[in-house]
Design a protein around this motif. Structure first.
Motif, mmCIF file in Angstrom:
data_model
loop_
_atom_site.group_PDB
_atom_site.id
_atom_site.type_symbol
_atom_site.label_atom_id
_atom_site.label_comp_id
_atom_site.label_asym_id
_atom_site.label_seq_id
_atom_site.Cartn_x
_atom_site.Cartn_y
_atom_site.Cartn_z
ATOM 1 N N PHE A 52 0.664 -1.370 -0.103
ATOM 2 C CA PHE A 52 0.089 0.101 -0.088
ATOM 3 C C PHE A 52 0.797 1.222 0.096
ATOM 4 O O PHE A 52 0.185 2.404 0.083
ATOM 5 C CB PHE A 52 -0.934 -0.190 1.114
ATOM 6 C CG PHE A 52 -1.954 -1.420 0.988
ATOM 7 C CD1 PHE A 52 -2.962 -1.036 0.039
ATOM 8 C CD2 PHE A 52 -1.640 -2.498 2.019
ATOM 9 C CE1 PHE A 52 -4.010 -2.296 -0.104
ATOM 10 C CE2 PHE A 52 -2.664 -3.717 1.717
ATOM 11 C CZ PHE A 52 -3.450 -3.503 0.514
ATOM 12 N N GLN A 53 2.140 1.206 0.054
ATOM 13 C CA GLN A 53 2.969 2.291 -0.245
ATOM 14 C C GLN A 53 3.195 2.497 -1.644
ATOM 15 O O GLN A 53 3.908 3.504 -2.068
ATOM 16 C CB GLN A 53 4.269 1.837 0.372
ATOM 17 C CG GLN A 53 4.199 1.766 1.899
ATOM 18 C CD GLN A 53 5.445 1.315 2.447
ATOM 19 O OE1 GLN A 53 6.625 0.917 2.087
ATOM 20 N NE2 GLN A 53 5.555 1.143 4.017
ATOM 21 N N LEU A 54 2.728 1.515 -2.685
ATOM 22 C CA LEU A 54 2.959 1.688 -4.052
ATOM 23 C C LEU A 54 1.769 2.626 -4.493
ATOM 24 O O LEU A 54 0.668 2.782 -3.834
ATOM 25 C CB LEU A 54 3.013 0.482 -4.553
ATOM 26 C CG LEU A 54 4.143 -0.518 -4.404
ATOM 27 C CD1 LEU A 54 3.824 -1.934 -4.681
ATOM 28 C CD2 LEU A 54 5.425 0.163 -4.750
ATOM 29 N N SER A 55 1.947 3.274 -5.528
ATOM 30 C CA SER A 55 0.746 3.983 -6.345
ATOM 31 C C SER A 55 -0.192 2.799 -6.667
ATOM 32 O O SER A 55 0.366 1.727 -7.160
ATOM 33 C CB SER A 55 1.377 4.856 -7.371
ATOM 34 O OG SER A 55 1.892 3.981 -8.791
ATOM 35 N N GLY A 56 -1.224 3.252 -6.955
ATOM 36 C CA GLY A 56 -2.240 2.150 -7.716
ATOM 37 C C GLY A 56 -1.774 1.785 -9.152
ATOM 38 O O GLY A 56 -1.835 0.407 -9.133
ATOM 39 N N VAL A 57 -1.236 2.493 -9.843
ATOM 40 C CA VAL A 57 -0.604 1.681 -11.185
ATOM 41 C C VAL A 57 0.545 0.897 -10.867
ATOM 42 O O VAL A 57 0.359 -0.341 -11.656
ATOM 43 C CB VAL A 57 0.024 3.061 -11.855
ATOM 44 C CG1 VAL A 57 0.602 2.304 -13.157
ATOM 45 C CG2 VAL A 57 -1.217 3.725 -12.457
ATOM 46 N N GLU A 58 1.555 1.181 -9.958
ATOM 47 C CA GLU A 58 2.379 0.395 -9.649
ATOM 48 C C GLU A 58 1.927 -0.790 -9.017
ATOM 49 O O GLU A 58 2.555 -2.069 -9.342
ATOM 50 C CB GLU A 58 3.397 1.005 -8.673
ATOM 51 C CG GLU A 58 4.299 2.159 -9.158
ATOM 52 C CD GLU A 58 4.974 2.974 -8.277
ATOM 53 O OE1 GLU A 58 6.009 3.424 -8.286
ATOM 54 O OE2 GLU A 58 4.611 3.219 -7.003
ATOM 55 N N LEU A 59 1.285 -0.892 -7.998
ATOM 56 C CA LEU A 59 0.402 -2.095 -7.620
ATOM 57 C C LEU A 59 -0.121 -2.894 -8.589
ATOM 58 O O LEU A 59 0.009 -4.378 -8.427
ATOM 59 C CB LEU A 59 -0.429 -1.783 -6.342
ATOM 60 C CG LEU A 59 -1.168 -2.873 -5.716
ATOM 61 C CD1 LEU A 59 -0.083 -3.667 -4.997
ATOM 62 C CD2 LEU A 59 -2.047 -2.352 -4.307
ATOM 63 N N GLY A 60 -1.172 -2.469 -9.240
ATOM 64 C CA GLY A 60 -1.634 -3.078 -10.458
ATOM 65 C C GLY A 60 -0.646 -3.793 -11.145
ATOM 66 O O GLY A 60 -0.863 -5.082 -11.336
ATOM 67 N N GLU A 61 0.421 -3.072 -11.508
ATOM 68 C CA GLU A 61 1.414 -3.842 -12.378
ATOM 69 C C GLU A 61 2.124 -4.866 -11.833
ATOM 70 O O GLU A 61 2.348 -5.950 -12.487
ATOM 71 C CB GLU A 61 2.576 -3.012 -12.935
ATOM 72 C CG GLU A 61 2.009 -1.830 -13.858
ATOM 73 C CD GLU A 61 2.725 -0.750 -14.376
ATOM 74 O OE1 GLU A 61 3.845 -0.339 -13.839
ATOM 75 O OE2 GLU A 61 2.585 0.032 -15.244
#
Length: 99
Positions: A52-61
């Motif tokens: 949850f420290q990642l952006s939404g895009v980074e987490l999705g990828e």
């Protein structure tokens, strides 16, 4: 066991392997954990707190990357298990023998 019986048993073994097969992959930093079954079925998807420290895009990828890695792993492991199970089938079928 006769040839037909042995072939039936091998087919049942392969069916069991395909039903029970699964692979676990954890992302490099441990944010995402996936347990996958054959055919791209996701059995488990865990997101750790650091995800949850990642952006939404980074987490999705990262989720997609981890899903693909788990799918590739279960496919490779299942293929290897089936190949091992099928070793000697040509002997059972009489290939290589002269008529």
């Amino acid at each position: 066991m006769d040839q037909a019986g042995e072939m039936r048993q091998r087919a049942l073994d392969i069916q069991r392997m395909a039903t029970e097969a699964q692979a676990e992959v954890v992302s490099e930093e441990g944010e995402v954990r996936v347990v996958s079954a054959p055919g791209g079925r996701v059995k488990e998807l865990d997101l750790r707190l650091n995800a949850f420290q990642l952006s939404g895009v980074e987490l999705g990828e990262l989720i997609v990357e981890t899903l693909h890695a788990a799918d590739a792993k279960v496919t490779a492991e299942l293929t290897a298990a089936i190949t091992r199970s099928m070793s000697g089938v040509d002997t059972l079928l009489g290939e290589g023998e002269e008529a």
